[in-house]
Design a protein around this motif. Structure first.
Motif, PDB file in Angstrom:
ATOM      1  N   LEU A 294     -20.577 -21.029  -9.160  1.00  0.00           N
ATOM      2  CA  LEU A 294     -20.367 -20.052 -10.218  1.00  0.00           C
ATOM      3  C   LEU A 294     -21.004 -20.502 -11.525  1.00  0.00           C
ATOM      4  CD1 LEU A 294     -19.103 -17.551 -11.482  1.00  0.00           C
ATOM      5  CD2 LEU A 294     -16.953 -18.815 -11.694  1.00  0.00           C
ATOM      6  N   ARG A 295     -20.820 -21.761 -11.891  1.00  0.00           N
ATOM      7  CA  ARG A 295     -21.363 -22.225 -13.166  1.00  0.00           C
ATOM      8  C   ARG A 295     -22.881 -22.081 -13.201  1.00  0.00           C
ATOM      9  NH1 ARG A 295     -20.366 -28.352 -14.780  1.00  0.00           N
ATOM     10  NH2 ARG A 295     -21.573 -28.546 -12.860  1.00  0.00           N
ATOM     11  N   THR A 296     -23.529 -22.465 -12.113  1.00  0.00           N
ATOM     12  CA  THR A 296     -24.979 -22.314 -12.037  1.00  0.00           C
ATOM     13  C   THR A 296     -25.374 -20.849 -12.008  1.00  0.00           C
ATOM     14  OG1 THR A 296     -25.183 -24.414 -10.848  1.00  0.00           O
ATOM     15  CG2 THR A 296     -27.039 -22.881 -10.698  1.00  0.00           C
TER      16      THR A 296
ATOM     17  N   LYS B 132     -13.000 -15.210  -4.425  1.00  0.00           N
ATOM     18  CA  LYS B 132     -13.868 -16.132  -3.679  1.00  0.00           C
ATOM     19  C   LYS B 132     -15.329 -15.753  -3.868  1.00  0.00           C
ATOM     20  CE  LYS B 132     -11.811 -15.877   0.412  1.00  0.00           C
ATOM     21  NZ  LYS B 132     -10.535 -15.169   0.140  1.00  0.00           N
ATOM     22  N   GLU B 133     -15.608 -14.457  -3.805  1.00  0.00           N
ATOM     23  CA  GLU B 133     -16.988 -14.030  -4.036  1.00  0.00           C
ATOM     24  C   GLU B 133     -17.409 -14.339  -5.464  1.00  0.00           C
ATOM     25  OE1 GLU B 133     -19.879 -10.060  -4.036  1.00  0.00           O
ATOM     26  OE2 GLU B 133     -17.796  -9.893  -3.351  1.00  0.00           O
ATOM     27  N   TYR B 134     -16.544 -14.028  -6.426  1.00  0.00           N
ATOM     28  CA  TYR B 134     -16.892 -14.267  -7.821  1.00  0.00           C
ATOM     29  C   TYR B 134     -17.151 -15.749  -8.079  1.00  0.00           C
ATOM     30  CZ  TYR B 134     -16.742 -14.365 -12.883  1.00  0.00           C
ATOM     31  OH  TYR B 134     -17.067 -14.567 -14.199  1.00  0.00           O
ATOM     32  N   SER B 135     -16.316 -16.599  -7.511  1.00  0.00           N
ATOM     33  CA  SER B 135     -16.434 -18.040  -7.766  1.00  0.00           C
ATOM     34  C   SER B 135     -17.503 -18.703  -6.918  1.00  0.00           C
ATOM     35  CB  SER B 135     -15.087 -18.725  -7.509  1.00  0.00           C
ATOM     36  OG  SER B 135     -14.701 -18.560  -6.160  1.00  0.00           O
ATOM     37  N   HIS B 136     -18.109 -17.962  -5.980  1.00  0.00           N
ATOM     38  CA  HIS B 136     -19.121 -18.509  -5.081  1.00  0.00           C
ATOM     39  C   HIS B 136     -18.551 -19.634  -4.215  1.00  0.00           C
ATOM     40  CE1 HIS B 136     -21.536 -16.239  -7.884  1.00  0.00           C
ATOM     41  NE2 HIS B 136     -22.634 -16.465  -7.190  1.00  0.00           N
ATOM     42  N   LEU B 137     -17.303 -19.492  -3.807  1.00  0.00           N
ATOM     43  CA  LEU B 137     -16.657 -20.483  -2.949  1.00  0.00           C
ATOM     44  C   LEU B 137     -16.245 -19.830  -1.636  1.00  0.00           C
ATOM     45  CD1 LEU B 137     -14.293 -22.331  -5.474  1.00  0.00           C
ATOM     46  CD2 LEU B 137     -16.562 -23.049  -4.698  1.00  0.00           C
ATOM     47  N   SER B 138     -16.375 -20.575  -0.568  1.00  0.00           N
ATOM     48  CA  SER B 138     -15.897 -20.109   0.732  1.00  0.00           C
ATOM     49  C   SER B 138     -14.401 -20.363   0.843  1.00  0.00           C
ATOM     50  CB  SER B 138     -16.629 -20.859   1.853  1.00  0.00           C
ATOM     51  OG  SER B 138     -16.265 -22.240   1.828  1.00  0.00           O
ATOM     52  N   SER B 139     -13.782 -19.800   1.860  1.00  0.00           N
ATOM     53  CA  SER B 139     -12.352 -20.050   2.082  1.00  0.00           C
ATOM     54  C   SER B 139     -12.089 -21.533   2.256  1.00  0.00           C
ATOM     55  CB  SER B 139     -11.873 -19.274   3.312  1.00  0.00           C
ATOM     56  OG  SER B 139     -11.984 -17.890   3.105  1.00  0.00           O
ATOM     57  N   ARG B 140     -13.000 -22.215   2.927  1.00  0.00           N
ATOM     58  CA  ARG B 140     -12.846 -23.661   3.129  1.00  0.00           C
ATOM     59  C   ARG B 140     -12.935 -24.400   1.796  1.00  0.00           C
ATOM     60  NH1 ARG B 140     -16.534 -26.401   7.644  1.00  0.00           N
ATOM     61  NH2 ARG B 140     -15.234 -24.965   8.865  1.00  0.00           N
ATOM     62  N   ASP B 141     -13.866 -23.976   0.942  1.00  0.00           N
ATOM     63  CA  ASP B 141     -13.985 -24.601  -0.386  1.00  0.00           C
ATOM     64  C   ASP B 141     -12.699 -24.431  -1.196  1.00  0.00           C
ATOM     65  OD1 ASP B 141     -16.640 -25.347   0.024  1.00  0.00           O
ATOM     66  OD2 ASP B 141     -17.414 -23.453  -0.752  1.00  0.00           O
ATOM     67  N   VAL B 142     -12.148 -23.208  -1.182  1.00  0.00           N
ATOM     68  CA  VAL B 142     -10.944 -22.929  -1.960  1.00  0.00           C
ATOM     69  C   VAL B 142      -9.777 -23.764  -1.460  1.00  0.00           C
ATOM     70  CG1 VAL B 142      -9.304 -21.145  -2.654  1.00  0.00           C
ATOM     71  CG2 VAL B 142     -11.738 -20.600  -2.528  1.00  0.00           C
TER      72      VAL B 142
ATOM     73  N   ASP C  87     -18.846 -26.905  -8.848  1.00  0.00           N
ATOM     74  CA  ASP C  87     -19.761 -26.119  -9.682  1.00  0.00           C
ATOM     75  C   ASP C  87     -19.059 -24.926 -10.320  1.00  0.00           C
ATOM     76  OD1 ASP C  87     -22.123 -25.599 -10.956  1.00  0.00           O
ATOM     77  OD2 ASP C  87     -23.080 -24.585  -9.252  1.00  0.00           O
ATOM     78  N   LEU C  88     -17.858 -25.193 -10.850  1.00  0.00           N
ATOM     79  CA  LEU C  88     -17.079 -24.169 -11.539  1.00  0.00           C
ATOM     80  C   LEU C  88     -17.142 -24.405 -13.048  1.00  0.00           C
ATOM     81  CD1 LEU C  88     -13.852 -24.114  -9.329  1.00  0.00           C
ATOM     82  CD2 LEU C  88     -15.605 -22.324  -9.427  1.00  0.00           C
TER      83      LEU C  88
END
Length: 412
Positions: free
Chosen positions: A388-390, A7-17, A328-329
């Motif tokens: 993450l992509r950005t 989650k940290e690596y992908s820059h996503l929150s638990s809600r995003d995932v 943004d992956l």
């Protein structure tokens, strides 16, 4: 090193995932609900075409008296073997066509035209590889035990030989897969009797396969047996090289990330989806190349939905790309030649001890972790986060707010 917090690596929150997972589940339902006669006709046409191509190739090999005829026949035979292994055998064994309830095209019944046993491969591949894709210490397909593809795999002196090992594995890929499946089955066997049973089963398959290719068809060719034997050896070699390239380009180019065992702790289904997206790579292909690769040019889609029919991956890919845009992956893809060049760079670079390597172990092209985004320490609570992509395209910020290139950008 490898990723421990996806989650940290992908820059996503638990809600995003969780939202990403719901969207992927929706894609699965949409495709599953639409399966029908057209899909069933596709796989039946593919099997019929493969068998006709195989027969025509063998007749051309034995019937032609010219080098050109032999070359065309051998190339056609290699193509038939590739189609059988990849678009049919691999995908049938994943259960992609089990919904048809056709005993001939069922995952438990299909035995493919190569040295390995389908039953042994299904455990090592369908379970060990797909469930634990690119997890160091769990995924036995990560370098297939002979190629170092991440710095998380400790360097040993024998890795100096891995450029040669890579060539040998490419030429003998079907035999490598056979031994790989046997190793997995023996590792999970409870008794020596079970291990012996698995070994005898593989030896029986090898005897049948070698007997067919190197005895039965040459003998059937009469006085032209040498011509047929040489064609079978060449076709198997070409099939091995093609399967090796397709598999390696889907798992080991830049952007196909690796993960630590810590990532598996309390991993949810949603995080499993995300790991499949970040741990695989595609390559661009037209319809013919996609067909010849078993549609594994869509490796990302295959790892997300390994049991959905391969003929649907092209349409699924447009939906997965849209999700990557939304969250943004990165959607890792490139030409086949470029992806393979990246693989070769990793294979040759990681043959060397780590002290010869310049890029950071957390921010190298072939090995990355969430630490690559912490050049100045942990991100302050409440700070705005980018995708993450950005983030991969943005130089990190020093404690003084000055952008600096990452080591991987400086050193390669």
């Amino acid at each position: 090193m490898a990723i421990s917090d996806i989650k940290e690596y992908s820059h996503l929150s638990s809600r995003d995932v969780e939202e990403l997972s719901r969207e992927l589940d929706s894609i699965r339902r949409e495709v599953t609900d639409s399966l029908g006669a057209a899909d069933a006709a596709y796989i039946r046409r593919t099997i019929a075409f493969q068998r006709m191509l195989d027969t025509a190739a063998r007749l051309l090999i034995v019937g032609s008296r010219t080098t050109t005829g032999w070359s065309l026949g051998t190339t056609a035979l290699a193509a038939a073997k590739s189609i059988e292994n990849m678009e049919i055998g691999h995908n049938v064994s994943h259960g992609q066509w089990d919904w048809m309830n056709d005993p001939e095209i069922h995952s438990t019944n299909w035995e493919w035209d190569m040295a390995g046993l389908s039953s042994q491969w299904r455990y090592s591949h369908n379970y060990r590889h797909h469930m634990f894709n690119n997890v160091v210490g769990m995924d036995e397909d990560l370098g297939f035990g002979v190629i170092r593809v991440t710095r998380d795999q400790p360097w040993q002196p024998n890795h100096l030989l891995q450029p040669l090992r890579n060539l040998l594995l490419a030429a003998t890929f079907e035999w490598g897969i056979a031994l790989h499946g046997l190793y997995s089955e023996r590792a999970r066997a409870g008794t020596d009797t079970e291990k012996s049973t698995y070994t005898r089963a593989l030896l029986g398959k090898i005897a049948r396969q070698a007997g067919k290719d190197y005895l039965f068809f040459p003998i059937l060719s009469g006085r032209r047996w040498r011509r047929t034997l040489k064609a079978n050896i060449t076709a198997n070699l070409l099939r091995n090289l093609w399967a090796y390239i397709v598999i390696f380009c889907g798992h080991f180019p830049d952007g196909a990330e690796k993960f630590t065992l810590a990532e598996l702790e309390h991993e949810s289904r949603a995080e499993w989806y995300l790991r499949q997206m970040l741990g695989t790579a595609n390559f661009r292909a037209g319809k013919v190349m996609a067909f010849m690769s078993g549609n594994l040019c869509y490796q990302i889609e295959h790892h997300l939905f390994p049991d959905l029919p391969s003929n649907r991956y092209a349409e699924i890919s447009t939906m997965v790309r849209a999700l990557c845009e939304k969250f943004d992956l990165p959607y890792t893809t490139g030409s086949l030649a470029w992806q393979y060049l990246l693989v070769l760079r990793t294979v040759h670079k990681l043959a060397l001890p780590d002290w010869f390597l310049t890029a950071s172990a957390d921010d190298a092209p072939e090995t990355a972790s969430e630490l690559k985004f912490r050049p100045a320490g942990d991100q302050p609570a409440g700070a705005a986060r980018i995708g993450l992509r950005t983030a991969q395209r943005t130089p990190p910020v020093t404690p003084h707010g000055i952008h600096r290139p990452r080591r991987s950008e400086r050193d390669g």
